[in-house]
Design an enzyme around this catalytic site. Structure first.
Site, PDB file in Angstrom:
ATOM      1  N   ASP A 182      12.389   3.626 -11.015  1.00 19.12           N
ATOM      2  CA  ASP A 182      12.035   4.104 -12.292  1.00 19.12           C
ATOM      3  C   ASP A 182      10.436   4.011 -11.875  1.00 19.12           C
ATOM      4  O   ASP A 182       9.982   2.311 -11.832  1.00 19.12           O
ATOM      5  CB  ASP A 182      12.039   3.003 -13.481  1.00 19.12           C
TER       6      ASP A 182
ATOM      7  N   ASP B 249      22.904   9.714 -12.428  1.00 21.88           N
ATOM      8  CA  ASP B 249      21.720   8.324 -11.642  1.00 21.88           C
ATOM      9  C   ASP B 249      23.168   7.129 -11.193  1.00 21.88           C
ATOM     10  O   ASP B 249      24.379   7.763 -10.865  1.00 21.88           O
ATOM     11  CB  ASP B 249      21.441   7.624 -13.057  1.00 21.88           C
TER      12      ASP B 249
END
Length: 256
Positions: free
Chosen positions: A219, A158
């Site tokens: 997301d 990430d």
């Protein structure tokens, strides 16, 4: 427990050179914890839903026993909030000892014994998105070797708590470090999502040479509107995204 999230990779046409690590020649499929379980670490009051080895053992059993493995769903992927808040005395990441008492290596062996693969999460920054220890540039090699020692099969990297300059250095360095371990580890990069997902900020020729998977968009949330927004974005930008994908390199998204 129901399968709350399935991880898909979009198989599109061949365009650029692929990362030559021999894995993910076809679209990887499996289960990812984030959409449903997020960063629930309250195992005392919510033992069935907290991020713990029990959750991933349960998911492994479901894939192996309920027919999902035979359909190709072989990855069980840990997302954020799995680690201890401190590295060990040698500077290595370590699993939270209460929630993962057997450690990540034992969990990987559990997956492999059932014909499955284990994925794990890290972050190219000072901290993960959930506030756990991140992988700064000076920690890339030790973290890559740690994952290899644990027999991890996939690594999601990430980009919270980092900037564009650090990401430009860090994502390629992690690709090199993972390959240098000698263990085939599928490499999932969140880099494009932190750069808007599209050229000219995203260099898909380079991306296809260093990553097996990449995340383009934000997301997913637990709503139908969120799913539609993601689908619409991929549809509207397919002419840019299609040439970048092929065997060994795919965009990925999460659906529930």
């Amino acid at each position: 427990m129901h399968l709350a999230a399935l991880l898909f990779a979009s198989a599109l046409s061949v365009g650029t050179l692929a990362l030559d690590n021999g894995v993910m020649r076809t679209p990887p499929m499996g289960w990812l914890a984030w959409e449903r379980f997020r960063c629930d670490i309250n195992c005392e009051n919510d033992p069935k839903n907290c991020i713990s080895e029990n959750l991933f053992i349960d998911m492994a059993d479901r894939l192996a026993e309920d027919g999902w493995r035979e359909l190709g769903y072989v990855y069980v992927n840990i997302d954020d909030c799995w680690s201890s808040m401190e590295r060990d005395a040698k500077g290595r990441l370590q699993a939270d000892p209460k929630r993962f008492p057997g450690g990540i290596h034992k969990l990987a062996r559990y997956m492999h014994d059932r014909g499955l693969k284990l994925g794990i999460y890290g972050d190219m920054g000072t901290h993960t998105c959930g506030g756990y220890p991140g992988t700064t540039l000076d920690k890339i090699q030790i973290d890559a070797q740690t994952f290899a020692d644990w027999e991890v099969d996939m690594f999601k990297f990430d980009g919270c708590y980092s900037n564009a300059t650090e990401q430009e250095k860090g994502y390629p360095l992690m690709s090199k470090a993972l390959n240098a371990t000698g263990r085939p580890i599928g490499y999932s990069c969140s880099w494009p999502a932190y750069q808007g997902g599209l050229p000219p900020k995203v260099n898909y020729t380079l991306l296809g040479q260093i990553c097996n998977l990449w995340r383009n968009y934000g997301d997913i949330q637990d709503s139908w509107d969120s799913v539609l927004n993601i689908v619409d974005w991929f549809f509207e930008n397919q002419d840019v995204l299609i040439p970048a994908a092929g065997p060994g390199r795919y965009a990925f998204l999460k659906v529930f």
